[in-house]
Write a protein that holds these residues in place. Structure first.
Motif, PDB file in Angstrom:
ATOM      1  N   VAL A 119       2.014   2.180  15.243  1.00  0.00           N
ATOM      2  CA  VAL A 119       1.310   1.465  14.166  1.00  0.00           C
ATOM      3  C   VAL A 119       1.186   2.299  12.899  1.00  0.00           C
ATOM      4  CG1 VAL A 119       0.038  -0.056  15.721  1.00  0.00           C
ATOM      5  CG2 VAL A 119      -0.989   2.120  15.011  1.00  0.00           C
ATOM      6  N   SER A 120       1.743   3.508  12.902  1.00  0.00           N
ATOM      7  CA  SER A 120       1.818   4.270  11.649  1.00  0.00           C
ATOM      8  C   SER A 120       2.999   3.817  10.802  1.00  0.00           C
ATOM      9  CB  SER A 120       1.952   5.776  11.943  1.00  0.00           C
ATOM     10  OG  SER A 120       3.257   6.091  12.438  1.00  0.00           O
ATOM     11  N   THR A 121       3.910   3.035  11.364  1.00  0.00           N
ATOM     12  CA  THR A 121       5.076   2.572  10.622  1.00  0.00           C
ATOM     13  C   THR A 121       4.693   1.454   9.663  1.00  0.00           C
ATOM     14  OG1 THR A 121       5.695   0.944  12.317  1.00  0.00           O
ATOM     15  CG2 THR A 121       6.593   3.172  12.544  1.00  0.00           C
ATOM     16  N   THR A 122       5.434   1.338   8.574  1.00  0.00           N
ATOM     17  CA  THR A 122       5.102   0.314   7.582  1.00  0.00           C
ATOM     18  C   THR A 122       5.328  -1.091   8.104  1.00  0.00           C
ATOM     19  OG1 THR A 122       7.327   0.330   6.607  1.00  0.00           O
ATOM     20  CG2 THR A 122       5.726   1.897   5.724  1.00  0.00           C
ATOM     21  N   GLU A 123       6.180  -1.247   9.116  1.00  0.00           N
ATOM     22  CA  GLU A 123       6.429  -2.577   9.678  1.00  0.00           C
ATOM     23  C   GLU A 123       5.140  -3.253  10.119  1.00  0.00           C
ATOM     24  OE1 GLU A 123       8.390  -4.522  13.701  1.00  0.00           O
ATOM     25  OE2 GLU A 123       9.132  -2.595  12.997  1.00  0.00           O
ATOM     26  N   LEU A 124       4.188  -2.485  10.625  1.00  0.00           N
ATOM     27  CA  LEU A 124       2.942  -3.039  11.154  1.00  0.00           C
ATOM     28  C   LEU A 124       1.781  -2.861  10.183  1.00  0.00           C
ATOM     29  CD1 LEU A 124       3.337  -1.951  14.887  1.00  0.00           C
ATOM     30  CD2 LEU A 124       4.053  -4.063  13.774  1.00  0.00           C
ATOM     31  N   ALA A 125       2.091  -2.649   8.908  1.00  0.00           N
ATOM     32  CA  ALA A 125       1.053  -2.545   7.881  1.00  0.00           C
ATOM     33  C   ALA A 125       0.478  -3.923   7.570  1.00  0.00           C
ATOM     34  CB  ALA A 125       1.644  -1.933   6.611  1.00  0.00           C
ATOM     35  N   PRO A 126      -0.752  -3.978   7.065  1.00  0.00           N
ATOM     36  CA  PRO A 126      -1.340  -5.278   6.705  1.00  0.00           C
ATOM     37  C   PRO A 126      -0.658  -5.876   5.478  1.00  0.00           C
ATOM     38  CG  PRO A 126      -2.746  -3.499   5.952  1.00  0.00           C
ATOM     39  CD  PRO A 126      -1.664  -2.863   6.777  1.00  0.00           C
ATOM     40  N   TYR A 127      -0.769  -7.180   5.349  1.00  0.00           N
ATOM     41  CA  TYR A 127      -0.218  -7.879   4.182  1.00  0.00           C
ATOM     42  C   TYR A 127      -1.133  -9.060   3.889  1.00  0.00           C
ATOM     43  CZ  TYR A 127       3.573  -9.026   0.944  1.00  0.00           C
ATOM     44  OH  TYR A 127       4.327  -9.227  -0.182  1.00  0.00           O
ATOM     45  N   LYS A 128      -1.540  -9.197   2.653  1.00  0.00           N
ATOM     46  CA  LYS A 128      -2.451 -10.284   2.278  1.00  0.00           C
ATOM     47  C   LYS A 128      -1.627 -11.556   2.081  1.00  0.00           C
ATOM     48  CE  LYS A 128      -6.276 -11.297  -0.889  1.00  0.00           C
ATOM     49  NZ  LYS A 128      -7.332 -11.333   0.145  1.00  0.00           N
ATOM     50  N   GLU A 129      -1.943 -12.586   2.864  1.00  0.00           N
ATOM     51  CA  GLU A 129      -1.135 -13.803   2.866  1.00  0.00           C
ATOM     52  C   GLU A 129      -1.041 -14.433   1.480  1.00  0.00           C
ATOM     53  OE1 GLU A 129      -0.749 -18.059   5.295  1.00  0.00           O
ATOM     54  OE2 GLU A 129      -2.423 -16.687   5.717  1.00  0.00           O
ATOM     55  N   ALA A 130      -2.117 -14.414   0.729  1.00  0.00           N
ATOM     56  CA  ALA A 130      -2.112 -15.058  -0.582  1.00  0.00           C
ATOM     57  C   ALA A 130      -1.169 -14.382  -1.564  1.00  0.00           C
ATOM     58  CB  ALA A 130      -3.532 -15.061  -1.161  1.00  0.00           C
ATOM     59  N   GLN A 131      -0.758 -13.161  -1.257  1.00  0.00           N
ATOM     60  CA  GLN A 131       0.147 -12.417  -2.141  1.00  0.00           C
ATOM     61  C   GLN A 131       1.607 -12.498  -1.698  1.00  0.00           C
ATOM     62  OE1 GLN A 131      -0.716 -10.806  -4.990  1.00  0.00           O
ATOM     63  NE2 GLN A 131      -2.762 -11.700  -4.688  1.00  0.00           N
ATOM     64  N   ASP A 132       1.878 -13.248  -0.643  1.00  0.00           N
ATOM     65  CA  ASP A 132       3.238 -13.281  -0.087  1.00  0.00           C
ATOM     66  C   ASP A 132       4.142 -14.190  -0.926  1.00  0.00           C
ATOM     67  OD1 ASP A 132       5.482 -13.091   1.446  1.00  0.00           O
ATOM     68  OD2 ASP A 132       4.555 -13.791   3.309  1.00  0.00           O
ATOM     69  N   GLU A 133       5.112 -13.568  -1.607  1.00  0.00           N
ATOM     70  CA  GLU A 133       6.072 -14.321  -2.406  1.00  0.00           C
ATOM     71  C   GLU A 133       7.418 -14.458  -1.701  1.00  0.00           C
ATOM     72  OE1 GLU A 133       6.268 -12.997  -6.546  1.00  0.00           O
ATOM     73  OE2 GLU A 133       4.478 -11.805  -6.171  1.00  0.00           O
ATOM     74  N   ARG A 134       7.480 -14.055  -0.441  1.00  0.00           N
ATOM     75  CA  ARG A 134       8.706 -14.124   0.349  1.00  0.00           C
ATOM     76  C   ARG A 134       9.862 -13.467  -0.385  1.00  0.00           C
ATOM     77  NH1 ARG A 134       8.919 -20.027   3.103  1.00  0.00           N
ATOM     78  NH2 ARG A 134      10.753 -19.078   4.057  1.00  0.00           N
ATOM     79  N   ASP A 135      10.943 -14.161  -0.643  1.00  0.00           N
ATOM     80  CA  ASP A 135      12.131 -13.548  -1.238  1.00  0.00           C
ATOM     81  C   ASP A 135      11.890 -13.054  -2.653  1.00  0.00           C
ATOM     82  OD1 ASP A 135      13.481 -14.043   1.069  1.00  0.00           O
ATOM     83  OD2 ASP A 135      14.496 -15.839   0.359  1.00  0.00           O
TER      84      ASP A 135
END
Length: 585
Positions: free
Chosen positions: A217-233
């Motif tokens: 869980v130190s890897t960036t793959e499992l970092a948090p992400y705020k859904e409202a900021q997700d712009e996908r591509d």
């Protein structure tokens, strides 16, 4: 200023030598221009407010999206500036300190259940995004969910470890959070069952015991992400910070951006970061030659650091400069190694493989690559930055032991076996392989070097390669400091070998006993016992010649005279430790 002109003249000469040797130094520098002449540089002079650090790189950064990020070096920069993960490794100047795993977003390194199939982390209070909203368990879960989507495909730890069913082709039954499929009741239940939220507590349910999950869980793959900021591509270069810096304006690919303090970052919630510079001017498209020129020319450049390792051709000019520049070095992420083909008539015999290992002149290989400033002889894929590093096996000195190798060939009743060696060509690679060839032929091997220029790794992992080659050159480095990110990925035939080819197990090391031993090492709860088990697995591979380590990458970084805290972090692949770097004024 005579010493500056001398350095710039040496840089121009180094650029000419590198260009004539086919070595890329980057940028558009005209190596024939007079040293110190602005016309000979593709960059402008550095300037900016005091307390500003300038970091320079050739680039380009491919993404700032944590779930898309694959570079260990980029992960270090992101993790020290804007991106916090549940756990991380401390900034430190020494290897022992760099190996220390600590809680970051989490209060500690997590609590597993009895068999390590479930891990619970408690989020710290006071951690917020740059808009002031709290970083929540749901943000962690959404980041994990993104890592399982094809749109933001990651390195695969969530796919591998989470207790989510897989399809026959190995992909996850959970499609990621996008579209109707991802937002269906079935999909929602799958991800909520695998990543459970209870206030500030987040619990991961795993499909197998993973005693090292605190490091995963130190890897960036499992970092948090705020859904409202997700712009996908459209969000490849979007940055939404929960660390001490945030991006000012937009990131411009191949040009860069500026990192400024995040006013919502609370130092009391962060035991890892102690930011120094008030601003970080991050410039891309700058060659190593131009970066060193700017640093040497003084004002502005004295507060700059190069994020890229120095190319071999620039090491001596920089180190011999009498003033202004400072350097630091650390082991890099990658280890070059050879994979003998266990399906080859000649290499399936252990004595022949061991003879090849004993005849391997690592020192000649390293010198052909540019010397010990850019690589050092390696005796294992488990480098010093990994907990399971151990004493060398079959160590007869870096130049090998021709007599012992010849005795092994004699024992195998092989007087002059022909060995076809596949490798990825290049100016230095060709020279390095020729250096190995000389050592092998001294003991009786007949060597046929086979450069594979197009789609190298796809070619050597293909089904036909087992018939065409006897030995494969390759390289590998860990995603985090554990042998579990090295040995199983390279030598477990269950996840590699198929009708399509070898996967990463280029030498077709297919052993039920080996798989059993790796499973036992991966599942061992006791840290010391786990370390010993991995050591025993690796020693067994080396003793039987199932792989032959060659060289460990070595990275050297350069900075101006007013940069403080210059260090490189071997745990993060030998990257510049931006968590310690500052400026003196």
């Amino acid at each position: 200023m005579s010493h500056v002109r001398a350095l710039l003249t040496a840089l121009a000469a180094a650029a000419v030598a590198a260009a004539s040797a086919g070595c890329e130094v980057g940028g558009d520098t005209d190596p024939t221009a007079e040293a110190g002449d602005p016309a000979g540089s593709s960059t402008t002079a550095l300037s900016g407010p005091q307390r500003q650090l300038t970091v320079l790189a050739q680039g380009p950064v491919l993404t700032w999206d944590p779930q898309r990020m694959t570079s260990r070096q980029q992960a270090l920069f992101a993790g020290r500036t804007y991106l916090r993960t549940l756990t991380t490794y401390r900034p430190a100047t020494d290897l022992a300190g760099q190996k220390e795993l600590v809680g970051d977003l989490a209060t500690d390194t997590g609590k597993p259940n009895k068999d390590a199939t479930s891990w619970t982390f408690t989020l710290r209070e006071g951690v917020t995004w740059q808009d002031g909203s709290a970083v929540t368990c749901e943000d962690v879960r959404y980041g994990v969910a993104r890592s399982l989507a094809t749109e933001t495909a990651s390195t695969g730890y969530a796919l591998t470890y989470l207790d989510i069913p897989k399809k026959p082709d190995g992909s996850s039954e959970y499609p990621g959070p996008y579209g109707k499929a991802g937002q269906s009741e079935k999909a929602t239940k799958l991800i909520e069952d695998a990543v459970r939220c209870d206030g500030r507590k987040v619990t991961f349910r795993l499909s197998e015991p993973v005693p090292t999950f605190a490091a995963v869980v130190s890897t960036t793959e499992l970092a948090p992400y705020k859904e409202a900021q997700d712009e996908r591509d459209d969000g490849v270069y979007s940055v939404f910070s929960n660390g001490p810096y945030q991006l000012e304006g937009q990131w411009v690919p191949s040009q860069g951006g500026t990192w400024v303090p995040n006013p919502r970052w609370d130092a009391e919630s962060d035991e890892v970061r102690d930011p120094g510079p008030e601003r970080i001017d991050h410039r891309e498209g700058v060659s190593a030659v131009d970066a060193v020129r700017l640093m040497a020319e003084g004002e502005g450049g004295s507060r700059a650091a190069l994020l890229d390792p120095l190319p071999a051709g620039l090491l001596d000019p920089v180190r011999e400069s009498p003033a202004r520049l400072q350097t630091v070095a650390a082991d890099g992420q990658l280890v070059d190694y050879l994979a003998p083909n266990m399906r080859s008539e000649v290499m399936k015999e252990q004595e022949v493989r061991v003879a090849l290992a004993l005849a391997t002149d690592r020192q000649a290989y390293v010198e052909a690559l540019g010397g010990e400033a850019v690589s050092t002889p390696a005796w294992s894929l488990i480098g010093a930055s990994l907990p399971s590093a151990h004493e060398a096996v079959l160590d007869r000195g870096p130049s090998g032991d021709p007599d012992a190798a010849a005795e092994r060939l004699k024992k195998a009743k092989k007087t002059s076996p022909t060995v076809r060696v596949a490798y990825r060509p290049g100016e230095r690679a060709d020279a390095a392989m020729k250096a190995l060839e000389a050592g092998w032929e001294r003991v009786g091997f007949e060597i046929e070097l086979k450069p594979v220029g197009d789609d190298y790794f796809a070619t050597i992992s293909g089904a036909d390669a087992a018939e065409d080659y006897d030995v494969f050159w390759s390289s590998w480095g860990p995603d985090y400091p554990s042998a579990a990110t090295v040995l199983p990925l390279l030598f477990d035939d269950r996840i590699n070998i198929s009708d399509a080819g070898s996967g990463r197990d280029y030498g077709y090391v297919a052993s039920k006993n080996l798989n059993r031993d790796m499973d036992a090492a991966a599942a061992e709860r006791d840290e010391d016992k786990r370390m010993t088990r991995w050591q025993e697995v690796d020693q067994g591979l080396l003793e039987t010649g199932r792989y032959i380590p060659l060289a460990q990458q070595r990275n050297t970084f350069v900075a101006g005279s007013e940069v403080t805290g210059l260090a490189a972090n071997a745990v993060f692949g030998g990257a510049l430790e931006t968590g310690l770097v500052g400026v003196s004024r």
